[in-house]
Design an enzyme around this catalytic site. Structure first.
Site, PDB file in Angstrom:
ATOM      1  N   LYS A  34      23.156  -7.076 -26.358  1.00 14.34           N
ATOM      2  CA  LYS A  34      24.034  -7.071 -25.185  1.00 14.34           C
ATOM      3  C   LYS A  34      23.830  -5.735 -24.475  1.00 14.34           C
ATOM      4  O   LYS A  34      23.526  -4.719 -25.117  1.00 14.34           O
ATOM      5  CB  LYS A  34      25.498  -7.186 -25.632  1.00 14.34           C
ATOM      6  CG  LYS A  34      26.447  -7.623 -24.561  1.00 14.34           C
ATOM      7  CD  LYS A  34      26.612  -9.134 -24.511  1.00 14.34           C
ATOM      8  CE  LYS A  34      27.573  -9.544 -23.419  1.00 14.34           C
ATOM      9  NZ  LYS A  34      27.824 -10.974 -23.396  1.00 14.34           N
ATOM     10  N   GLY A  83      43.209 -17.021 -17.124  1.00 17.15           N
ATOM     11  CA  GLY A  83      41.945 -16.739 -16.430  1.00 17.15           C
ATOM     12  C   GLY A  83      41.408 -17.994 -15.767  1.00 17.15           C
ATOM     13  O   GLY A  83      41.118 -18.973 -16.452  1.00 17.15           O
ATOM     14  N   GLY A  90      38.640 -18.098 -13.644  1.00 20.07           N
ATOM     15  CA  GLY A  90      37.345 -17.774 -13.060  1.00 20.07           C
ATOM     16  C   GLY A  90      36.332 -18.862 -13.360  1.00 20.07           C
ATOM     17  O   GLY A  90      36.669 -20.053 -13.471  1.00 20.07           O
ATOM     18  N   VAL A 113      34.677 -19.662 -16.062  1.00 23.13           N
ATOM     19  CA  VAL A 113      34.876 -20.422 -17.298  1.00 23.13           C
ATOM     20  C   VAL A 113      36.239 -21.123 -17.291  1.00 23.13           C
ATOM     21  O   VAL A 113      36.323 -22.349 -17.437  1.00 23.13           O
ATOM     22  CB  VAL A 113      34.734 -19.500 -18.534  1.00 23.13           C
ATOM     23  CG1 VAL A 113      35.103 -20.258 -19.808  1.00 23.13           C
ATOM     24  CG2 VAL A 113      33.316 -18.953 -18.628  1.00 23.13           C
TER      25      VAL A 113
HETATM   26  P1  NAD Z   1      35.107 -14.477 -14.266  1.00 24.49           P
HETATM   27  O1  NAD Z   1      35.042 -13.073 -13.809  1.00 24.49           O
HETATM   28  O2  NAD Z   1      34.485 -15.559 -13.452  1.00 24.49           O
HETATM   29  O3  NAD Z   1      36.643 -14.910 -14.469  1.00 24.49           O
HETATM   30  C1  NAD Z   1      37.560 -14.148 -15.163  1.00 24.49           C
HETATM   31  C2  NAD Z   1      38.930 -14.425 -14.528  1.00 24.49           C
HETATM   32  O4  NAD Z   1      39.945 -13.838 -15.346  1.00 24.49           O
HETATM   33  C3  NAD Z   1      39.083 -13.845 -13.139  1.00 24.49           C
HETATM   34  O5  NAD Z   1      39.585 -14.839 -12.266  1.00 24.49           O
HETATM   35  C4  NAD Z   1      40.077 -12.696 -13.328  1.00 24.49           C
HETATM   36  O6  NAD Z   1      40.876 -12.459 -12.184  1.00 24.49           O
HETATM   37  C5  NAD Z   1      40.889 -13.216 -14.489  1.00 24.49           C
HETATM   38  N1  NAD Z   1      41.614 -12.216 -15.267  1.00 24.49           N
HETATM   39  C6  NAD Z   1      41.229 -10.968 -15.619  1.00 24.49           C
HETATM   40  N2  NAD Z   1      42.178 -10.379 -16.373  1.00 24.49           N
HETATM   41  C7  NAD Z   1      43.177 -11.277 -16.511  1.00 24.49           C
HETATM   42  C8  NAD Z   1      44.415 -11.277 -17.179  1.00 24.49           C
HETATM   43  N3  NAD Z   1      44.818 -10.210 -17.858  1.00 24.49           N
HETATM   44  N4  NAD Z   1      45.194 -12.382 -17.114  1.00 24.49           N
HETATM   45  C9  NAD Z   1      44.806 -13.468 -16.422  1.00 24.49           C
HETATM   46  N5  NAD Z   1      43.606 -13.538 -15.772  1.00 24.49           N
HETATM   47  C10 NAD Z   1      42.827 -12.456 -15.808  1.00 24.49           C
HETATM   48  O7  NAD Z   1      34.536 -14.451 -15.755  1.00 24.49           O
HETATM   49  P2  NAD Z   1      34.050 -15.695 -16.619  1.00 24.49           P
HETATM   50  O8  NAD Z   1      32.593 -15.829 -16.500  1.00 24.49           O
HETATM   51  O9  NAD Z   1      34.937 -16.852 -16.322  1.00 24.49           O
HETATM   52  O10 NAD Z   1      34.328 -15.153 -18.095  1.00 24.49           O
HETATM   53  C11 NAD Z   1      35.632 -15.203 -18.655  1.00 24.49           C
HETATM   54  C12 NAD Z   1      35.554 -14.770 -20.119  1.00 24.49           C
HETATM   55  O11 NAD Z   1      34.671 -15.635 -20.819  1.00 24.49           O
HETATM   56  C13 NAD Z   1      35.020 -13.352 -20.348  1.00 24.49           C
HETATM   57  O12 NAD Z   1      35.672 -12.800 -21.481  1.00 24.49           O
HETATM   58  C14 NAD Z   1      33.558 -13.575 -20.686  1.00 24.49           C
HETATM   59  O13 NAD Z   1      33.027 -12.549 -21.491  1.00 24.49           O
HETATM   60  C15 NAD Z   1      33.666 -14.873 -21.477  1.00 24.49           C
HETATM   61  N6  NAD Z   1      32.427 -15.629 -21.509  1.00 24.49           N
HETATM   62  C16 NAD Z   1      31.862 -16.047 -20.347  1.00 24.49           C
HETATM   63  C17 NAD Z   1      30.690 -16.802 -20.417  1.00 24.49           C
HETATM   64  C18 NAD Z   1      30.045 -17.340 -19.180  1.00 24.49           C
HETATM   65  O14 NAD Z   1      29.134 -18.156 -19.297  1.00 24.49           O
HETATM   66  N7  NAD Z   1      30.467 -16.935 -17.990  1.00 24.49           N
HETATM   67  C19 NAD Z   1      30.103 -17.094 -21.647  1.00 24.49           C
HETATM   68  C20 NAD Z   1      30.734 -16.671 -22.822  1.00 24.49           C
HETATM   69  C21 NAD Z   1      31.903 -15.938 -22.737  1.00 24.49           C
END
Ligand code: NAD
Length: 355
Positions: free
Chosen positions: A81, A182, A184, A186
């Site tokens: 990473k 969250g 976003g 995911v």
């Molecule tokens: P993203 O940035 O698209 O979405 C994250 C969302 O969480 C945002 O809308 C943000 O405003 C919100 N957020 C942040 N802090 C918050 C809180 N305290 N309470 C409520 N909402 C909050 O990111 P993503 O790609 O959706 O990833 C989300 C999580 O999943 C991360 O921890 C990431 O490491 C993990 N993840 C993502 C992937 C992927 O394929 N994108 C794969 C494995 C793990």
């Protein structure tokens, strides 16, 4: 910065590189935890850290998580990473992306990068101008690859259904109450898939407008970000930040299941035992959220061989996530150990570091 071998998250990482490029201003850490099963694959996080020690901790924890995730997903990839330390304004330039690509290239294929928090497909395209050891790049219709988010969401959706079947003995999501932290890439994807199945959703995001807009679209309820962990529900699904399952967070939960995509949800391993003691079924994060890395790893492996990669192969592998979770929960039920400990032991054996 404290010596990282004194860090609790230092776990005999094979290599940790601190990269600084004076011309572009790039500062990054690339952590390679294990290449036992193949090149260390894991995304790059672009983030403003309050201090460099926090960035190092993130890189160490996340890279170990990738070793476990890739092993448990049955991928021929090790774990790595990278984190890029952004300034307060979050400034990210093409020159920085190129310098980062050069640093990845210098690792000679031992590390393969992709998107993580703060990264876009366009960033990967810029990095790919300097190295071929990158995935999550734009692909043709019907090919594996590209944005990992929707594939991560797909795996979590399957995993939540498996958890509901295991814990609540229900084979349908109709009426099952799911609180999502969250909204976003995911969390939003998970919400849309569950809504189609008739789940009753409560959505939250620190970006209130985002949560409210999605709730309106899906006929769900939206709550403030600081309330979601106390919502009475069947499933709490964390899809925002890590380390939210700490003493206070767990004490406030009112759910039967925790199953979501955020990486490193447990603040410390003993928080898995706290969930277990409370009778809450926990889906180990690195098992349930492997859909995205399955997608981009297959993209990378096929590209290395000069072949397109069929999206159906990705879907087939993502559909195996529930089976892995069930094996963990069955073992946990049989031996009385928390599911995170059972999963860690399985993963450590797979990467040649078993007890
Ligand atoms: P993203 O940035 O698209 O979405 C994250 C969302 O969480 C945002 O809308 C943000 O405003 C919100 N957020 C942040 N802090 C918050 C809180 N305290 N309470 C409520 N909402 C909050 O990111 P993503 O790609 O959706 O990833 C989300 C999580 O999943 C991360 O921890 C990431 O490491 C993990 N993840 C993502 C992937 C992927 O394929 N994108 C794969 C494995 C793990």
């Amino acid at each position: 910065m404290p010596a990282f071998w004194n860090e609790p998250d230092w776990d005999e990482h094979e290599r940790v590189e601190v990269v600084h490029d004076r011309t572009s201003g790039l500062t990054a850490i690339i952590a390679l935890h294990s290449t036992h099963l193949g090149p260390g694959a894991g995304g790059t996080r672009f983030w403003h850290y309050a201090d460099p020690a926090g960035a190092m901790r993130d890189a160490l924890r996340l890279s170990r998580g990738m070793s476990y995730k890739n092993a448990m997903a049955g991928l021929p990839m090790g774990g790595g990473k990278a984190v890029v330390l952004l300034d307060k304004d979050g400034k990210k330039t093409k020159a920085m992306l190129h310098a980062f690509g050069d640093a990845v290239e210098a690792m000679g294929g031992r590390y393969v990068t992709a998107e993580d928090v703060g990264a876009t497909v366009a960033d990967m395209v810029a990095i790919a101008e300097r190295t071929s050891h990158v995935c999550g790049l734009p692909v043709g219709e019907g090919d594996a690859g590209g944005d990992p988010g929707p594939f991560t969401a797909m795996g979590i959706y399957h995993g939540i259904k498996a958890a509901v079947a295991h814990k609540l003995e229900k084979d349908s999501m109709e009426g099952v109450r799911v609180a999502i932290q969250g909204c976003g890439s995911v969390g939003g994807g998970v919400a849309k898939l569950l809504a189609k199945d008739g789940a009753v959703l409560t959505l939250s995001d620190i970006n209130d407008d985002r949560a409210r807009a999605l709730a309106a679209e899906l006929g769900a309820e939206a709550v403030a970000a600081d309330q979601v962990m106390g919502v009475e529900c069947d499933v709490f699904s964390p899809n925002a930040l890590g380390a939210i399952l700490d003493d206070a967070g767990i004490a406030g939960l009112d759910c039967a299941i925790v199953a979501g995509g955020a990486n490193n949800q447990l603040a410390r391993p003993e928080h898995g035992a706290q969930l277990h003691e409370r009778g809450i079924l926990y889906a180990p994060d690195y098992v349930i959220n492997a859909g995205g890395i399955i997608n981009v790893s297959l993209e990378y492996l096929c590209r290395q061989q000069g072949e397109p990669c069929d999206i159906d192969e990705v879907r087939k592998r993502i559909a195996q996530i529930p089976g892995r979770l069930k094996a963990i929960w069955n073992e946990s039920d049989a031996c009385g150990r928390p599911s995170n400990e059972v999963a860690d032991a399985m993963a450590q054996t797979l990467i040649g570091r078993g007890a």
